[in-house]
Design a protein around this motif. Structure first.
Motif, short mmCIF file in Angstrom:
data_model
loop_
_atom_site.label_atom_id
_atom_site.label_comp_id
_atom_site.label_asym_id
_atom_site.label_seq_id
_atom_site.Cartn_x
_atom_site.Cartn_y
_atom_site.Cartn_z
N ARG A 332 0.57 -4.51 -6.37
CA ARG A 332 0.52 -3.10 -6.01
C ARG A 332 -0.92 -2.60 -6.22
O ARG A 332 -1.59 -3.03 -7.15
CB ARG A 332 1.48 -2.32 -6.92
CG ARG A 332 1.78 -0.92 -6.48
CD ARG A 332 2.75 -0.26 -7.46
NE ARG A 332 2.56 1.20 -7.42
CZ ARG A 332 3.09 1.96 -6.48
NH1 ARG A 332 3.86 1.46 -5.56
NH2 ARG A 332 2.86 3.26 -6.47
N GLY A 333 -1.37 -1.70 -5.35
CA GLY A 333 -2.71 -1.16 -5.48
C GLY A 333 -2.78 -0.14 -6.60
O GLY A 333 -1.76 0.42 -7.00
N ASN A 342 -1.64 7.10 -1.99
CA ASN A 342 -0.29 7.24 -1.48
C ASN A 342 0.66 6.48 -2.42
O ASN A 342 0.76 5.27 -2.37
CB ASN A 342 -0.23 6.65 -0.07
CG ASN A 342 1.10 6.86 0.61
OD1 ASN A 342 2.12 7.08 -0.06
ND2 ASN A 342 1.10 6.79 1.92
N GLN A 343 1.32 7.25 -3.31
CA GLN A 343 2.17 6.62 -4.34
C GLN A 343 3.34 5.86 -3.73
O GLN A 343 3.80 4.86 -4.29
CB GLN A 343 2.69 7.67 -5.33
CG GLN A 343 1.66 8.23 -6.28
CD GLN A 343 1.15 7.21 -7.30
OE1 GLN A 343 1.70 6.13 -7.44
NE2 GLN A 343 0.07 7.55 -8.00
N GLY A 346 1.70 2.57 -2.67
CA GLY A 346 0.69 1.96 -3.54
C GLY A 346 -0.60 1.62 -2.82
O GLY A 346 -1.19 0.57 -3.07
N VAL A 347 -1.02 2.49 -1.92
CA VAL A 347 -2.27 2.26 -1.17
C VAL A 347 -3.09 3.54 -1.16
O VAL A 347 -2.60 4.60 -1.54
CB VAL A 347 -1.97 1.86 0.30
CG1 VAL A 347 -1.21 0.54 0.37
CG2 VAL A 347 -1.21 2.96 1.03
N ILE A 348 -4.35 3.46 -0.72
CA ILE A 348 -5.14 4.66 -0.47
C ILE A 348 -4.48 5.39 0.69
O ILE A 348 -4.06 4.75 1.68
CB ILE A 348 -6.61 4.28 -0.13
CG1 ILE A 348 -7.33 3.78 -1.38
CG2 ILE A 348 -7.35 5.49 0.46
CD1 ILE A 348 -8.75 3.30 -1.13
N LEU A 349 -4.34 6.71 0.56
CA LEU A 349 -3.73 7.49 1.64
C LEU A 349 -4.61 7.38 2.88
O LEU A 349 -5.77 7.83 2.88
CB LEU A 349 -3.59 8.96 1.20
CG LEU A 349 -2.93 9.90 2.21
CD1 LEU A 349 -1.48 9.51 2.45
CD2 LEU A 349 -3.02 11.34 1.73
N ASN A 350 -4.10 6.75 3.94
CA ASN A 350 -4.95 6.50 5.11
C ASN A 350 -4.14 6.43 6.38
O ASN A 350 -2.93 6.22 6.37
CB ASN A 350 -5.71 5.18 4.92
CG ASN A 350 -4.84 3.96 5.22
OD1 ASN A 350 -4.82 3.45 6.35
ND2 ASN A 350 -4.08 3.49 4.21
N ALA B 8 2.36 1.97 5.46
CA ALA B 8 1.29 2.26 4.51
C ALA B 8 0.01 2.72 5.22
O ALA B 8 -0.71 3.57 4.71
CB ALA B 8 1.00 1.03 3.65
N ARG B 9 -0.24 2.18 6.41
CA ARG B 9 -1.48 2.54 7.12
C ARG B 9 -1.24 3.60 8.19
O ARG B 9 -2.06 3.78 9.09
CB ARG B 9 -2.15 1.30 7.72
CG ARG B 9 -1.22 0.39 8.48
CD ARG B 9 -1.95 -0.71 9.18
NE ARG B 9 -2.55 -0.27 10.41
CZ ARG B 9 -1.86 0.06 11.51
NH1 ARG B 9 -0.56 0.01 11.53
NH2 ARG B 9 -2.50 0.45 12.60
#
Lengths: 465, 144
Positions: A332-333, A342-343, A346-350, B8-9
Motif C-alpha cells: 500500500r502507498g 486518496n485513502q 492508497g495512492v496519490i489523488l490523481n 486509483a488513477r
C-alpha cells in the motif's frame, strides 16, 4: 515569457523516487522530440533502482538486468541523480517548487496491507515485504530479525512476493550463496531450520496470481519437494465453467502444473512446500507470546455480479501448527508531506497521473504521479513503462499550455546548491557507479553477482566521505 | 490488475443523475463531462440504474418527446455492478459477453467509481505492453 522547454530555458523536472517508474518517466521526458527537459531524480536511499534492487529476489538476477536500460538514461547529460535525499526531510514541496517547473512522484507502495485478524502482530508473524527488504539488504531493514529456527512456516498470499519468500525459505545455503542476497541474511538463512513451508491461497489454483514460470520454478527447487492436496487443486464447477468460456490457456497450464504437484509423491528432498488453496487465516494462536499456529477457515468460491470468483469462508476450520508466518497480501502507498492522498486506494489523488486538488478535484499545476503511487501495486516492472508514458504525455501537454509551477530559480546550479546545503552527503550517479563497481568486485571473489553495501555509513565511507 | 487499480488513477469522481431529472439534463451532463453514461442514484446516493448515450439515441428514434421525460423511464435497472477486487480478466470477459460498456463499482451499497470498456481495454493493453517490455529487456540486456 516563452514557455520552458528549449535550450535557453529547459523544462526542469524533479522526480521523487528512483525505481523503475522514475527511470521510465525520466527516459521518456529526456527523449521527447522537440522539448528540452532537465531531469533531477531523487531517492531517499543512496542507491538507485528501487524495488529492482530491494524487491526483486536475489535468485532472479535476470530480471535485474533492466538496470542496464536505466544506466543508459542516467548517461544523458541532462540527467542528474540525488541519492540519500529525502522528500519532506531534506527538501520540501515548496523547495522544489522554487527550482522546478514540474514535480513527478514515483515513490511506489512502501507499506504492507494488514490481514485484520487476531494475533496478526504476534512475535514470529511478519510482513513479507520486511523479510524481502531485509534479505535484499535495504538499509532501513538490516537490524530486523526473523525467527528461522522454526521448522514449519506459512506464507499467506499467492502473489509474486509470496512466491519469492517461499522460494528463498526453501533454497539451500549453497544455492543462496551464489546470489547477491545480503551477507547477514546469508548467515541467518544458512542456519535456518525451516523444513516445511505452507503457501496459502484463499481462492483456488485457477485464481492464483503467480505466473506459470514462477510456479514451475517452485516445482523444480533442488532442495525442496513441491506438494499440494488433490482435493484442493481439483477444479470446482465455477472455475471449470470460467475456463471453458474464456479458453484461457495460460491459466489452464497453471492449473495443470499445480495438479502435477498433487499427483506426484515427494521424492525425499530435505525441505517441502505444501501449497494450500481455498483457505483463509482467521486467527494466529500463541504459545509463550510467540506464534504457535494458525486457524484456517475453509473457503468456497462464489461469482460476483461482474464474474470474478471470490472466496467465501465456510464454518469449517482447521489448525495449522506453524511457528513462522509471512503475510504477503499486498502493498500500500503511504502519503507524502504536502501531497494530496486518496485513502480509498492508497495512492496519490490523481487522474491519469495529474495530481488533483482534494476539494476542487481539479489538477494541481505542476504535480504528477506515476507507477504504484499512481495506480496501486500491480503488474510487472515493464507495466510501469506505459503507465509512465500516460503521465509524461500529460506533463508535456500541460507544459505546452503553460500549466506548470513558476520557479523563482529554475537553474540546475541553484538546485544543486540547495541540495548540497540541506544534505551534504548526497550521492550522485558517478558516486553510485563507483559503489556499484566496488560491489561487483567484492562479489567476483565469491562467485556472486555482487556483495551489497547494506548500511548508508558504509556506502559513504567506501566513497571516502 | 483489478478494478481498484483501474479506479486509483481515475480521481474517484463518478458523475451521477437522479431518476426524476430529465433526459435533457442527463444529455447536458454527458456532453459537459465528455462521458458515455451516468449512474442513476437515489436520495441516499445508492445506485439504482444506469443511463447511457446509447439508451438515449435508441429511444430518440422512436420518441420525439423523449427529452423532457424523466431518466427513470429510460434507465437500465438491472445493472451489473463491480467490486474493487474484481479482476481485470473476468471483468473484460463479462463486459464483452454481456455487451456492457460501463460498470459501476460498489462497496457496501456505496458507489465508489465506474469502469468503462475503454478503461478495460487500456488496462489490458498496458498489461500486455508491460509484459512485452519486460521480456524484451530480459532478452536484450541479459548479462548473467
Amino acid at each position: 515569457m516563452a514557455r520552458p522547454g528549449n535550450d535557453a530555458r529547459p523544462l526542469r523536472v524533479a522526480i521523487i523516487g528512483a525505481g523503475p517508474s522514475g527511470f521510465y518517466a525520466a527516459e521518456q521526458l529526456l527523449s521527447h522530440h522537440g522539448l528540452v527537459v532537465e531531469v533531477d531524480l531523487f531517492d531517499r536511499l543512496p542507491t538507485p533502482y528501487g524495488l529492482v534492487r530491494y524487491g526483486v529476489a536475489p535468485d532472479h538476477q535476470k530480471i535485474k538486468s533492466v538496470t542496464a536500460a536505466f544506466d543508459r538514461t542516467a548517461a544523458n547529460p541532462r540527467f542528474r541523480f540525488f541519492g540519500n535525499v529525502e522528500f519532506g526531510k531534506h527538501v520540501t514541496r515548496e523547495d522544489l517548487a522554487a527550482h522546478y517547473h514540474q514535480i513527478l512522484f514515483t515513490t511506489g507502495a512502501q507499506t504492507d496491507r494488514h490481514l485484520g485478524i487476531p494475533g496478526e502482530n504476534l512475535a514470529g508473524s511478519y510482513p513479507a515485504t520486511e523479510f524481502v527488504a531485509w534479505y535484499n539488504g535495504h538499509p532501513d531493514y538490516v537490524n530486523y530479525q526473523f525467527d528461522v529456527q522454526q521448522e514449519a512456516a506459512a506464507v499467506i498470499g499467492v502473489g509474486n512476493v509470496a512466491v519469492d519468500v517461499t522460494r528463498i525459505l526453501l533454497r539451500s545455503p549453497e544455492e543462496l550463496a551464489t546470489t547477491d542476497i545480503a551477507d547477514y541474511a546469508l548467515d541467518v538463512l544458512g542456519e535456518s531450520r525451516v523444513k516445511e513451508v505452507y503457501l496459502l491461497g484463499r481462492r483456488g489454483p485457477a485464481q492464483a496470481a503467480f505466473t506459470n514460470p514462477e510456479i514451475r520454478e517452485l516445482g523444480e527447487l533442488p532442495a525442496a519437494d513441491a506438494t499440494a492436496l488433490p482435493e484442493e487443486v481439483a477444479l470446482d464447477d465455477l472455475s471449470k465453467a470460467f475456463l471453458d468460456r474464456t479458453q484461457d490457456r495460460t491459466t489452464m497450464k497453471k492449473v495443470e502444473i499445480i495438479q502435477g504437484f498433487a499427483a506426484h509423491p515427494p521424492s525425499g528432498k530435505p525441505r517441502k512446500l505444501i501449497m494450500r488453496f481455498l483457505v483463509s487465516p482467521v486467527e494466529l494462536t500463541a504459545a509463550d507470546g510467540h506464534v504457535a499456529g494458525m486457524r484456517l477457515a475453509r473457503n468456497i468460491l462464489q461469482a460476483t455480479s461482474a464474474g470474478t470468483l471470490v472466496a467465501k469462508p465456510t464454518d469449517r476450520r482447521e489448525d495449522l501448527p506453524v511457528g513462522l508466518i509471512f503475510r504477503a497480501v499486498g502493498y500500500r502507498g503511504i502519503p507524502l508531506p504536502g501531497v494530496p492522498f486518496n485513502q480509498d486506494w492508497g495512492v496519490i489523488l490523481n487522474e491519469k497521473g495529474r495530481v488533483l486538488d482534494p476539494a476542487s478535484k481539479e489538477p494541481v499545476a505542476g504535480l504528477y504521479a506515476a507507477g504504484w503511487i499512481k495506480r496501486g501495486p500491480t503488474g510487472v516492472i515493464g507495466t510501469n513503462k506505459p503507465d509512465a508514458a500516460e503521465t509524461v504525455a500529460h506533463m508535456v501537454e500541460d507544459a505546452a499550455e503553460g500549466k506548470a509551477l513558476t520557479p523563482t530559480e529554475p537553474e540546475a546550479g541553484a538546485a544543486e546548491a540547495l541540495i548540497r546545503e540541506r544534505q551534504p552527503a548526497y550521492i550522485s550517479y558517478p558516486d553510485w557507479q563507483k559503489l556499484n563497481e566496488m560491489e561487483v568486485q567484492r562479489g567476483k571473489a565469491a562467485g556472486r553477482p555482487r556483495v551489497k553495501f547494506t548500511r548508508v555509513q558504509d556506502m559513504l565511507a567506501a566513497l571516502g566521505r | 490488475m483489478n478494478i481498484a487499480h483501474m479506479l486509483a488513477r481515475k480521481g474517484g469522481h463518478v458523475f451521477t443523475v437522479r431518476p426524476e431529472q430529465t433526459i435533457r439534463e442527463a444529455l447536458a451532463a454527458l456532453a459537459t463531462h465528455n462521458i458515455g453514461a451516468l449512474v442513476v442514484v437515489d436520495e441516499n446516493d445508492r445506485p439504482i440504474g444506469i443511463i447511457s448515450e446509447r439508451d438515449i439515441v435508441r429511444w430518440a428514434v422512436l420518441d420525439e418527446h423523449l427529452f423532457s421525460r424523466p431518466v427513470r423511464e429510460l434507465m437500465t435497472k438491472n445493472v451489473i455492478v463491480g467490486s474493487p477486487e474484481d479482476d481485470l480478466k473476468s471483468v473484460a470477459h463479462t463486459m464483452t459477453e454481456m455487451r456492457v460498456r460501463h460498470l459501476p463499482v460498489v462497496v457496501g451499497g456505496r458507489l465508489v467509481g465506474i469502469v468503462s470498456i475503454g478503461d478495460v481495454v487500456k488496462a489490458q493493453r498496458d498489461e500486455y505492453e508491460g509484459e512485452v517490455a519486460t521480456l524484451q529487456i530480459q532478452i536484450t540486456e541479459d548479462r548473467s
